[in-house]
Motif scaffolding. Structure first.
Motif, PDB file in Angstrom:
ATOM      1  N   LEU A  65     -75.632   8.557 -17.584  1.00 44.51           N
ATOM      2  CA  LEU A  65     -75.774   8.650 -16.043  1.00 44.51           C
ATOM      3  C   LEU A  65     -76.991   9.689 -15.275  1.00 44.51           C
ATOM      4  O   LEU A  65     -77.222  10.762 -15.912  1.00 44.51           O
ATOM      5  CB  LEU A  65     -74.536   9.078 -15.200  1.00 44.51           C
ATOM      6  N   LYS A  66     -77.837   9.099 -14.643  1.00 51.98           N
ATOM      7  CA  LYS A  66     -79.063  10.128 -14.273  1.00 51.98           C
ATOM      8  C   LYS A  66     -78.915  10.069 -12.734  1.00 51.98           C
ATOM      9  O   LYS A  66     -78.589   9.241 -11.814  1.00 51.98           O
ATOM     10  CB  LYS A  66     -80.264   9.420 -14.460  1.00 51.98           C
ATOM     11  N   ASP A  73     -85.265  17.254  -5.934  1.00 48.65           N
ATOM     12  CA  ASP A  73     -84.621  18.423  -6.400  1.00 48.65           C
ATOM     13  C   ASP A  73     -85.733  19.187  -7.037  1.00 48.65           C
ATOM     14  O   ASP A  73     -85.352  20.547  -7.248  1.00 48.65           O
ATOM     15  CB  ASP A  73     -83.925  17.770  -7.512  1.00 48.65           C
ATOM     16  N   CYS A  74     -87.014  18.783  -7.311  1.00 50.74           N
ATOM     17  CA  CYS A  74     -87.947  19.651  -7.775  1.00 50.74           C
ATOM     18  C   CYS A  74     -89.293  20.169  -6.829  1.00 50.74           C
ATOM     19  O   CYS A  74     -89.940  20.707  -7.449  1.00 50.74           O
ATOM     20  CB  CYS A  74     -88.492  19.014  -9.262  1.00 50.74           C
ATOM     21  N   HIS A 119     -69.833  27.604  -2.603  1.00 48.26           N
ATOM     22  CA  HIS A 119     -69.218  26.699  -3.600  1.00 48.26           C
ATOM     23  C   HIS A 119     -69.778  25.328  -3.860  1.00 48.26           C
ATOM     24  O   HIS A 119     -69.201  24.524  -4.822  1.00 48.26           O
ATOM     25  CB  HIS A 119     -67.681  26.829  -3.293  1.00 48.26           C
ATOM     26  N   TYR A 120     -70.841  25.018  -3.082  1.00 47.11           N
ATOM     27  CA  TYR A 120     -71.544  23.766  -3.421  1.00 47.11           C
ATOM     28  C   TYR A 120     -72.326  24.074  -4.815  1.00 47.11           C
ATOM     29  O   TYR A 120     -72.657  22.865  -5.427  1.00 47.11           O
ATOM     30  CB  TYR A 120     -72.658  23.443  -2.575  1.00 47.11           C
ATOM     31  N   LEU A 121     -72.469  25.355  -4.990  1.00 48.84           N
ATOM     32  CA  LEU A 121     -73.318  25.441  -6.405  1.00 48.84           C
ATOM     33  C   LEU A 121     -74.643  24.719  -6.229  1.00 48.84           C
ATOM     34  O   LEU A 121     -75.403  24.857  -7.438  1.00 48.84           O
ATOM     35  CB  LEU A 121     -72.538  24.972  -7.750  1.00 48.84           C
ATOM     36  N   GLU A 122     -75.051  24.666  -5.172  1.00 45.77           N
ATOM     37  CA  GLU A 122     -76.481  24.136  -5.029  1.00 45.77           C
ATOM     38  C   GLU A 122     -77.732  24.998  -5.560  1.00 45.77           C
ATOM     39  O   GLU A 122     -78.683  24.404  -6.066  1.00 45.77           O
ATOM     40  CB  GLU A 122     -76.881  23.750  -3.624  1.00 45.77           C
ATOM     41  N   PHE A 123     -77.499  26.329  -5.501  1.00 49.86           N
ATOM     42  CA  PHE A 123     -78.429  27.279  -5.765  1.00 49.86           C
ATOM     43  C   PHE A 123     -78.474  27.395  -7.292  1.00 49.86           C
ATOM     44  O   PHE A 123     -79.564  28.015  -7.759  1.00 49.86           O
ATOM     45  CB  PHE A 123     -77.768  28.713  -5.162  1.00 49.86           C
ATOM     46  N   LEU A 124     -77.757  26.574  -8.126  1.00 48.95           N
ATOM     47  CA  LEU A 124     -77.717  26.831  -9.420  1.00 48.95           C
ATOM     48  C   LEU A 124     -78.879  25.638  -9.914  1.00 48.95           C
ATOM     49  O   LEU A 124     -79.481  25.754 -11.123  1.00 48.95           O
ATOM     50  CB  LEU A 124     -76.468  26.303 -10.082  1.00 48.95           C
ATOM     51  N   ILE A 125     -79.164  24.826  -9.129  1.00 46.58           N
ATOM     52  CA  ILE A 125     -80.128  23.661  -9.383  1.00 46.58           C
ATOM     53  C   ILE A 125     -81.826  24.680  -9.502  1.00 46.58           C
ATOM     54  O   ILE A 125     -82.424  24.300 -10.713  1.00 46.58           O
ATOM     55  CB  ILE A 125     -80.179  22.732  -8.223  1.00 46.58           C
ATOM     56  N   PRO A 126     -82.041  25.364  -8.960  1.00 45.21           N
ATOM     57  CA  PRO A 126     -83.340  26.142  -8.952  1.00 45.21           C
ATOM     58  C   PRO A 126     -83.264  26.626 -10.199  1.00 45.21           C
ATOM     59  O   PRO A 126     -84.705  26.690 -10.743  1.00 45.21           O
ATOM     60  CB  PRO A 126     -83.406  27.019  -7.715  1.00 45.21           C
ATOM     61  N   LEU A 127     -82.483  27.514 -10.992  1.00 49.38           N
ATOM     62  CA  LEU A 127     -82.402  28.281 -11.947  1.00 49.38           C
ATOM     63  C   LEU A 127     -82.695  27.242 -13.065  1.00 49.38           C
ATOM     64  O   LEU A 127     -83.508  27.253 -14.300  1.00 49.38           O
ATOM     65  CB  LEU A 127     -81.144  28.910 -12.196  1.00 49.38           C
ATOM     66  N   ALA A 128     -82.012  26.020 -13.058  1.00 55.32           N
ATOM     67  CA  ALA A 128     -82.284  24.960 -13.783  1.00 55.32           C
ATOM     68  C   ALA A 128     -83.702  24.270 -13.978  1.00 55.32           C
ATOM     69  O   ALA A 128     -84.263  24.020 -14.988  1.00 55.32           O
ATOM     70  CB  ALA A 128     -81.055  23.914 -13.672  1.00 55.32           C
ATOM     71  N   VAL A 129     -84.070  24.115 -12.596  1.00 56.30           N
ATOM     72  CA  VAL A 129     -85.256  23.466 -12.690  1.00 56.30           C
ATOM     73  C   VAL A 129     -86.422  24.654 -13.017  1.00 56.30           C
ATOM     74  O   VAL A 129     -87.425  24.164 -13.806  1.00 56.30           O
ATOM     75  CB  VAL A 129     -85.632  23.239 -11.211  1.00 56.30           C
ATOM     76  N   GLU A 130     -86.196  25.783 -12.630  1.00 55.70           N
ATOM     77  CA  GLU A 130     -87.236  26.748 -13.242  1.00 55.70           C
ATOM     78  C   GLU A 130     -87.347  26.885 -14.722  1.00 55.70           C
ATOM     79  O   GLU A 130     -88.362  27.208 -15.315  1.00 55.70           O
ATOM     80  CB  GLU A 130     -86.956  28.191 -12.675  1.00 55.70           C
ATOM     81  N   TYR A 131     -86.013  26.995 -15.383  1.00 52.06           N
ATOM     82  CA  TYR A 131     -86.109  26.892 -16.860  1.00 52.06           C
ATOM     83  C   TYR A 131     -86.600  25.831 -17.559  1.00 52.06           C
ATOM     84  O   TYR A 131     -87.511  25.663 -18.441  1.00 52.06           O
ATOM     85  CB  TYR A 131     -84.642  26.820 -17.315  1.00 52.06           C
ATOM     86  N   MET A 175     -76.572  19.555 -15.401  1.00 51.46           N
ATOM     87  CA  MET A 175     -76.260  18.986 -16.580  1.00 51.46           C
ATOM     88  C   MET A 175     -77.524  18.157 -17.182  1.00 51.46           C
ATOM     89  O   MET A 175     -77.886  18.362 -18.333  1.00 51.46           O
ATOM     90  CB  MET A 175     -74.981  18.543 -16.689  1.00 51.46           C
ATOM     91  N   GLU A 176     -77.653  17.411 -16.080  1.00 60.10           N
ATOM     92  CA  GLU A 176     -78.976  16.621 -16.728  1.00 60.10           C
ATOM     93  C   GLU A 176     -80.403  17.129 -16.932  1.00 60.10           C
ATOM     94  O   GLU A 176     -80.695  17.192 -18.009  1.00 60.10           O
ATOM     95  CB  GLU A 176     -79.190  15.322 -15.570  1.00 60.10           C
ATOM     96  N   LEU A 177     -80.713  18.290 -16.205  1.00 60.97           N
ATOM     97  CA  LEU A 177     -81.837  19.272 -16.547  1.00 60.97           C
ATOM     98  C   LEU A 177     -81.715  19.862 -17.791  1.00 60.97           C
ATOM     99  O   LEU A 177     -82.786  20.193 -18.317  1.00 60.97           O
ATOM    100  CB  LEU A 177     -81.971  20.175 -15.122  1.00 60.97           C
ATOM    101  N   LEU A 178     -80.444  20.342 -18.037  1.00 61.94           N
ATOM    102  CA  LEU A 178     -80.110  21.257 -19.179  1.00 61.94           C
ATOM    103  C   LEU A 178     -79.371  20.571 -20.426  1.00 61.94           C
ATOM    104  O   LEU A 178     -78.616  21.007 -21.264  1.00 61.94           O
ATOM    105  CB  LEU A 178     -79.053  22.402 -18.704  1.00 61.94           C
ATOM    106  N   GLN A 179     -79.498  19.143 -20.424  1.00 65.05           N
ATOM    107  CA  GLN A 179     -78.904  18.370 -21.464  1.00 65.05           C
ATOM    108  C   GLN A 179     -79.025  18.768 -22.969  1.00 65.05           C
ATOM    109  O   GLN A 179     -78.260  19.013 -23.618  1.00 65.05           O
ATOM    110  CB  GLN A 179     -79.235  16.730 -21.260  1.00 65.05           C
ATOM    111  N   GLU A 180     -80.285  19.141 -23.110  1.00 66.23           N
ATOM    112  CA  GLU A 180     -80.451  19.457 -24.704  1.00 66.23           C
ATOM    113  C   GLU A 180     -80.033  20.915 -25.111  1.00 66.23           C
ATOM    114  O   GLU A 180     -79.540  21.001 -26.007  1.00 66.23           O
ATOM    115  CB  GLU A 180     -81.977  19.733 -24.771  1.00 66.23           C
ATOM    116  N   GLU A 181     -79.894  21.839 -23.887  1.00 58.93           N
ATOM    117  CA  GLU A 181     -79.278  23.194 -24.436  1.00 58.93           C
ATOM    118  C   GLU A 181     -77.500  22.774 -24.412  1.00 58.93           C
ATOM    119  O   GLU A 181     -76.968  23.927 -25.051  1.00 58.93           O
ATOM    120  CB  GLU A 181     -79.635  23.988 -23.111  1.00 58.93           C
TER     121      GLU A 181
END
Length: 581
Positions: A65-66, A73-74, A119-131, A175-181
């Motif tokens: 699922l995508k 998001d980016c 608790h939305y955890l939205e702020f974790l998306i920028p970390l995943a995008v930056e990685y 999880m989609e952004l960090l799928q390989e890891e």
């Protein structure tokens, strides 16, 4: 000095009357679930304990699922809200409040809205995008550390159905952004288990006591999660409910029925997100069922927000730092369908009550609508007959905004005096109270538009009647004609409020009121002889919040006209556009 029994009785009776006028507008299903919510604490604990025993289905394919929409998001402006490098030090900035996150995931000194947003955890998306962009390991390690910390936390806010509904898509995007890891790791398994438990808990705790945007978010999350976990029966049931809510919540003119530009954008993103999920799993037939709503919503958003330079219009609850940007939403929608042109938009009856009055250089957005749906007035303001105005893309007249959902300024932001409208004495348009409650409301609302002219009228909850006509006398001379009638006898004071955007100042220029920006004359206001005015430069009325948690000062002109029973005020505003910078 203690209150007498008689005074206490009167206050109690008034409170009961207020509650009655609030409850009588609710749907029966809301009342039923409000009662259930207040009496079923033990059942909720049992449910949570039961859900905690669940494990994610072994057959789930986490990479299929995508949900990621790069335009949303980016995008840099969105990502910069969260100050990704500060996150490396556990400093989380939300709504202009910054706190260091500990394992408790509860910051007592922060506002409730901030803790909720955490608790939305939205702020974790920028970390995943930056990685993903840089491949620099510190971003992934910090994401992993924060995610593992959150999985251990037990904050009550994290169990709220609304926070779950926003968090599920945000976790899936990460999880989609960090799928390989994450693939085939112990952390992925824990994430899948947590997601499944949240999804199943949400099914039993949907916000039927509130409905409106909260229920929409619940359905969106359940639809996405049921697709992700391949639970076809759940999906078929809740996708039908999702479509039903689209039909109910999206008005025929394409605007969201809570009449907030912020929630309009949020709901549009929700539909775009479900469309992306459906197409990624080749549910293209169901995806097509969402295209009409996407087309209507994106088209109306672009038409109404034209000339506001990306800034969100401040009618009802709204702030710039919550929803995604107008241009980014438009780009994502345009990738799915061709948006409606001006002629098609004009054919749609304006159920939302929002009208535009434009010239070459000036955009005016006028509100002549309800405070929201009859059974949900919690995000409504007393802003009927109010307007916002921009000159060559720069705001000149603004409403006061929202700023907060809890706190001492909440009542002001919802009040009549916080908007560019009119009032009699200190009477409100609607009886708004508490943080998100509405009792008696304005009625007999009517709006019409003609070439270069808009007219709106309503009756307040007390019975006062108002009519406002806005029209162009010349290409840069705005005429405002206000008619008003008091519901009771006696001498009254009519008040027109004009709130300037920060950076502008009022001054007196003979019998006129000048508006200046850095000594440049920007506009002149011509008042009738029978009216007097006050220029407010301090006090609560000068508070301005274009974003949640960020407060500025503005100047406010209060035009005062005494009258008996009924009256009329004629105001003209000449706007200088030739050398506008």
């Amino acid at each position: 000095m203690t209150e007498s029994a008689e005074v206490r009785f009167v206050k109690k009776a008034e409170k009961i009357w207020l509650y009655w006028n609030t409850v009588k507008s609710l749907k029966w299903i809301q009342i039923k679930h409000q009662i259930k919510k207040r009496t079923a604490k033990g059942a909720e604990r049992k449910l949570l304990k039961s859900v905690k025993q669940l494990s994610a289905p072994e057959t789930v394919d986490a990479g299929k699922l995508k949900l990621l929409i790069p335009e949303l998001d980016c995008e840099d402006a969105y990502l910069q809200r969260f100050h990704v490098n500060n996150l490396l030090n556990n400093q989380v900035e939300l709504l202009h409040e910054v706190y260091v996150i500990a394992d408790t995931w509860k910051i007592p000194e922060a506002s409730h809205l901030w803790n909720y947003n955490l608790h939305y955890l939205e702020f974790l998306i920028p970390l995943a995008v930056e990685y993903r962009r840089t491949s620099e390991k510190p971003y992934f390690f910090k994401w992993k550390e924060l995610m593992e910390s959150w999985l251990r936390q037990v904050s009550r806010d994290s169990l709220e159905p609304y926070t779950i509904s926003l968090r599920i898509p945000n976790m899936l995007i990460c999880m989609e952004l960090l799928q390989e890891e994450l693939h085939a790791t112990a952390l992925e398994k824990r994430l899948l288990t947590s997601l499944y438990q949240q999804y199943r808990y949400l099914i039993y705790t949907q916000e039927l006591s509130l409905l409106a945007n909260h229920y929409f978010e619940n359905l969106k999350a359940i639809v996405i999660a049921s697709l992700f976990f391949q639970e076809r029966e759940v999906y078929e049931k809740y996708f039908k409910l999702f479509l039903r809510q689209i039909h109910e919540q999206i008005l025929s003119d394409g605007f969201h029925f809570e009449l907030s530009f912020m929630y309009h954008r949020i709901i549009l993103e929700d539909i775009l997100r479900v469309h992306k999920a459906l197409n990624s799993l080749e549910y293209t037939g169901d995806g097509e069922k969402l295209v009409s709503a996407i087309k209507k919503m994106a088209s109306r958003m672009m038409e109404l927000e034209k000339g506001f330079d990306g800034r969100i219009p401040l009618f009802n609850d709204a702030g710039n730092n919550v929803a995604k940007g107008k241009r980014e939403l438009y780009k994502a929608a345009a990738g799915i369908c061709r948006l409606e042109d001006e002629a098609a938009l004009k054919r749609r009856i304006r159920k939302s009550g929002y009208y535009k009055l434009s010239t070459k250089d000036i955009e005016l957005l006028f509100d002549c609508g309800e405070i929201g749906p009859s059974y949900m007035g919690g995000h409504g303001h007393c802003d009927c007959l109010s307007f916002e105005l921009s000159v060559q893309g720069k705001m000149m007249f603004v409403n006061s905004g929202t700023g907060q959902y809890q706190g001492g300024l909440r009542a002001f932001f919802r009040s009549t005096a916080a908007h560019n409208t009119l009032m009699i004495d200190d009477r409100e348009q609607s009886e708004l109270w508490g943080e998100h409650r509405a009792a008696r409301r304005l009625t007999k609302i009517c709006g019409t538009e003609r070439e270069n002219e808009i007219e709106g009228s309503f009756r307040s909850y007390l019975g006062d009647t108002f009519r406002r006509i806005l029209k162009w006398k010349d290409k840069n001379r705005l005429v405002i004609i206000d008619d008003f009638t008091a519901h009771d006898q006696g001498i009254h004071m009519a008040k027109e409020l004009l709130h300037l955007a920060p950076g502008y100042e009022y001054g007196r220029d003979g019998g006129k009121i000048s508006i200046k920006e850095k000594q440049r004359l920007a506009a002149l206001i011509f008042l009738p002889d029978k009216s007097d005015c006050l220029i407010h430069k301090d006090g609560v009325i000068t508070t301005y919040a274009e974003e949640f948690g960020k407060y500025e000062k503005k100047q406010v002109l209060e035009i005062r006209t005494p009258f008996k029973n009924k009256g009329q005020v004629h105001i003209e505003i000449e706007i200088m556009t030739g050398d506008f910078e």
